[in-house]
Design a protein around this motif. Structure first.
Motif: not given
Ligand SMILES: COc1cc(C(=O)O)cc(C(=O)O)c1
Ligand SMILES: [Mn+2]
Length: 340
Positions: A166-174, A223-227
């Motif tokens: 989730f950390e990687a996905a959130e950081a990459l807006d994935a 992860f507030p920006k995780l989509r």
């Protein structure tokens, strides 16, 4: 004519199909076996597994899929490695086959960039290597997000072991698309009969349970920006969201559920989008739009499990404003999956 981008379109490669045939012939107790046997090993001892001829459609891109897209006016398919993906394999095989599928998918998208986009796979049961694959998918391979199919070995996404992903996905807006698979061994109980293991019922229970575990455990505080994207009109959650919200907030008050910074309804609206895949019901779609907001609803076919033409007719006949139509048919997909 509105641009049509279908966003839960299933696909596979021969190497994954071959490995799933081995699973089909293994003594696994996984509830996915009913479907996997019916699709990948149907001609071998089919007692009770129900042969379903989807394999050709899954392997195919240019022979039948693309001509049908041309015939019915579908501009793009967002391709996803079909469930259960690599998640029934050991962690090493899963990691290798996810990377192979991602390479093949990047080739398909590079060859026809206006017709195909794609979501990369990973092996959740090797989270650190999965996080690296997320970076490769969004960086070097230039794909459009990630796909995963529900639980892995019975673990759900409130489990901190998955958080590097989730950390990687959130950081990459994935965006991570959580697609269903058969309910886990702990959930499968009465879902093993009457074809309730998969698309008719078990899939919704499996993904809905995963979604609620993520929301109620506070994953989106971390992860507030995780989509997250889910299919099948939100896997029943939109229709139950009032009751989910009411009962979770009461549970938090009496200490039955952990305190969270936002409510269940806020997490669903802030951190989720969902597609119409396999629910071609105008009443359900109108409710979902009115209840959850037009920016969160994305059209999908679920090809080849759903035939292409009825899904196109469904969305083209759906009564909505022009603004809603553009959002549903391509605008939301372009934003969520970074499609030009
Ligand atoms: C992975 O296998 C699937 C089979 C079916 C089916 O119609 O039997 C539907 C879905 C789906 O709804 O995604 C998936
Ligand atoms: Mn699907």
């Amino acid at each position: 004519k509105c641009r049509l981008i279908a966003c839960e379109e299933a696909w596979t490669i021969p190497e994954v199909a071959a490995e799933l045939q081995k699973v089909a012939r293994s003594p696994t107790q996984s509830l996915d076996k009913l479907l996997v046997k019916g699709i990948y090993d149907a001609d071998h001892d089919t007692s009770g597994y129900g042969k379903m001829n989807f394999l050709h459609g899954l392997l195919d891109v240019e022979e039948q899929r693309l001509p049908q897209m041309d015939e019915y006016g579908v501009d793009m398919h967002l391709l996803t490695l079909t469930a259960p993906g690599v998640q029934m394999f050991d962690a090493d095989t899963a990691t290798e086959l996810a990377a192979l599928a991602n390479d093949r998918l990047a080739e398909i998208c590079a060859k026809r960039p206006t017709r195909f986009a794609g979501l990369g796979s990973f092996a959740p049961h090797s989270p650190k290597r999965a996080a690296k694959e997320v970076e490769r998918v969004m960086g070097e391979l230039g794909l459009n997000g990630l796909i995963v199919n529900g639980h892995t070995n019975g673990d759900y996404f409130d489990d901190y072991r998955f958080w590097p992903i989730f950390e990687a996905a959130e950081a990459l807006d994935a965006t991570i698309y959580i697609h269903p698979r058969g309910p886990s061994d702990t959930l499968k109980g009465p879902l093993q009969d009457y074809a309730m293991d998969s698309a008719m019922w078990g899939y919704g229970v499996e993904v809905g349970t995963n979604m609620l575990r993520m929301m109620a455990s506070g994953v989106f505080d971390r992860f507030p920006k995780l989509r997250i994207c889910v299919g099948h009109m939100g896997e029943m959650v939109p229709f139950f969201i009032w009751r989910i919200n009411f009962m979770n907030s009461r549970a938090q008050k009496v200490g039955r559920a952990p305190k969270t910074q936002r409510s269940m309804e806020e997490y669903f609206k802030d951190n989720f989008v969902f597609t119409t895949s396999g629910v071609e019901d105008p009443l359900a779609l109108r409710y979902a739009i009115d209840r959850m907001g037009i920016d969160n609803v994305i059209w999908a076919i679920d090809y080849p499990y759903q035939p292409m033409k009825p899904a196109v007719d469904f969305i083209e006949n759906f009564v909505c404003t022009d603004a809603e139509r553009h959002a549903l048919c391509h605008g939301n997909a372009e934003r969520v999956f970074h499609i030009a």
